[in-house]
Write an enzyme that holds these catalytic residues in place. Structure first.
Site, PDB file in Angstrom:
ATOM      1  N   TYR A   7     -21.672   2.450   8.527  1.00 52.18           N
ATOM      2  CA  TYR A   7     -20.979   2.315   7.251  1.00 52.18           C
ATOM      3  C   TYR A   7     -20.070   3.523   7.052  1.00 52.18           C
ATOM      4  O   TYR A   7     -20.495   4.668   7.256  1.00 52.18           O
ATOM      5  CB  TYR A   7     -21.999   2.260   6.095  1.00 52.18           C
ATOM      6  CG  TYR A   7     -21.335   2.303   4.733  1.00 52.18           C
ATOM      7  CD1 TYR A   7     -21.041   1.138   4.048  1.00 52.18           C
ATOM      8  CD2 TYR A   7     -20.959   3.525   4.161  1.00 52.18           C
ATOM      9  CE1 TYR A   7     -20.400   1.169   2.826  1.00 52.18           C
ATOM     10  CE2 TYR A   7     -20.307   3.569   2.934  1.00 52.18           C
ATOM     11  CZ  TYR A   7     -20.037   2.392   2.275  1.00 52.18           C
ATOM     12  OH  TYR A   7     -19.389   2.419   1.072  1.00 52.18           O
TER      13      TYR A   7
ATOM     14  N   GLU B 120     -13.637   0.660   2.057  1.00 51.56           N
ATOM     15  CA  GLU B 120     -14.948   0.587   2.694  1.00 51.56           C
ATOM     16  C   GLU B 120     -14.923  -0.259   3.960  1.00 51.56           C
ATOM     17  O   GLU B 120     -14.250  -1.289   3.996  1.00 51.56           O
ATOM     18  CB  GLU B 120     -15.922  -0.038   1.676  1.00 51.56           C
ATOM     19  CG  GLU B 120     -17.343  -0.164   2.144  1.00 51.56           C
ATOM     20  CD  GLU B 120     -18.202  -0.840   1.066  1.00 51.56           C
ATOM     21  OE1 GLU B 120     -18.661  -0.149   0.146  1.00 51.56           O
ATOM     22  OE2 GLU B 120     -18.395  -2.065   1.160  1.00 51.56           O
TER      23      GLU B 120
END
Ligand code: GDP
Ligand code: MN
Length: 381
Positions: free
Chosen positions: A101, A189
């Site tokens: 991530y 993101e």
């Protein structure tokens, strides 16, 4: 403004972040043609702005044409958490060994952007943050200096990424920062940033939110706005320059000033109703603006009644009342009960002017909200 995955991914790829080859498709045949061109296996992914599409059945991996057809038929047109899916992307499936991530958001408490990195990608990052806050490494960025390369590396290594991967992940973070600052993003993101079996990183998903107040200087992004806004009413509102957020309740709310509208939302809830929307018509109350606002709330089938909460400041109460009267004259019939409360400058004159045959005139805010909540309940009964 939240971009679609395909829009954000296009920007990421253009900036040099590795992404799978992908194509947009809106029919079953287009899906098959795209898959053929890319080469099986491919992932077919619903383009709606909700997270957790995978779990909800909006993402399918397919190995051949028959599977692609079946998946496209089930995803196109499906209802995904309240959104109708009309487009998918078809992208080359990734042979991955790990899911990371990386993201950037605004840390309001710290008053500066923060880089976040974790080796626990592929799952809801909010859940990771709650369960195990230490699994996410955070590095704050001073916007005056930008992101230093050592900070990007610190984020990647600090998160515990493998040494042969961390350098590439840091490069991705650096590029994300460039996008974040150059494109006026408020959030960006990649989840998951996949690690392939060849030990390369690749952005399998893409999230990017843009600060709407910066669209005037982001011409390319402003052009994406129409397609980005998922809700038709929100799109219609932005077309006429109104601040409108659709909620899911039964009482439509219109006010002049964000704080006033927020207060009304709370009071509707307090008196047992539920807000259908946030709608701030701002200062002034031209009949045209009021009419546009009413059209939006009338078009929302969840809203069974409407409450106006107007504070006369620079715009006087009598002017607002005039505007409301003119606006409702444009409708042959008001499809829903409309309650109006006016306070402030020339409020009394305003109340007297209001067309009491077609409107429900209230004296106080509490009174107005209760009347609207009751009216909505009666309509529903
Ligand atoms: P989201 O669920 O809406 O966040 O959509 P994602 O694009 O993040 O996909 C969800 C999950 O699908 C990923 O975390 C992967 O675990 C899984 N997945 C498995 N194979 C693939 C693949 O080849 N491509 C993509 N994009 N996802 C895959
Ligand atoms: Mn994701």
């Amino acid at each position: 403004m939240k971009l679609h995955e395909y829009q954000a991914k296009g920007l990421f790829a253009e900036a040099g972040i590795p992404t799978p080859t992908f194509k947009l498709a809106s029919t079953v045949d287009e899906v098959v043609a795209a898959a053929e061109e890319i080469g099986y296996p491919v992932a077919i992914k619903a383009q709606v702005q909700v997270g957790g599409r995978g779990k909800a059945g909006g993402i399918k991996l397919v190995d051949d044409e028959a599977e692609a057809r079946e998946a496209a038929e089930s995803i196109l047109g499906m209802d995904l958490k309240g959104y109708a899916v009309d487009r998918v992307i078809v992208e080359g499936a990734v042979d991955f060994v790990d899911e990371l991530y990386v993201g950037i958001t605004m840390d309001r408490e710290a008053g500066r952007p923060v880089i976040m990195a974790s080796t626990e990608g592929g799952v809801d990052i909010e859940a990771v943050a709650e369960r195990d806050p230490d699994a996410i490494t955070r590095v704050h960025v001073d916007p005056a200096f930008g992101l230093h390369p050592y900070q990007a590396r610190r984020a990647a290594y600090g998160a515990g990424m493998d040494a042969d991967i961390a350098g590439d992940a840091a490069k991705v973070i650096q590029t994300l920062w460039t996008l974040y600052s150059n494109r006026d993003a408020s959030e960006i993101e990649i989840n998951p940033l996949m690690v392939t079996s060849d030990r390369e990183v690749i952005a399998a998903d893409a999230v990017m939110n843009i600060d709407e107040d910066a669209l005037f200087r982001q011409a390319e992004l402003a052009e994406m706005e129409d397609e980005a806004t998922g809700d038709t009413l929100e799109r219609q509102a932005s077309g006429v320059g109104l601040d409108y957020v659709r909620l899911s309740g039964n009482v439509g709310i219109i006010g002049n000033g964000a704080g006033l509208v927020m207060t009304t939302l709370d009071l509707v809830d307090h008196y047992g109703g539920s807000p259908a929307n946030f709608l701030d018509i701002g200062g002034g109350a031209r009949a045209e603006t009021v009419k546009n606002a009413l059209e939006l709330v009338f078009a929302d089938e969840n809203a069974d009644a409407v409450v106006f909460n107007i504070f006369g400041g620079i715009t006087r109460g009598d002017e607002v009342a005039q505007g409301i009267n003119e606006a409702i004259a444009a409708f042959d019939e008001l499809p829903k009960p409309v309650v109006v409360r006016i306070a402030g400058t020339k409020a009394e004159e305003g109340r007297e002017l209001l067309n009491a045959e077609r409107l429900i005139v209230a004296d106080t805010l509490e009174d107005a909200v209760q009347k609207a909540v009751n009216a909505a309940q009666e309509v529903a009964a």
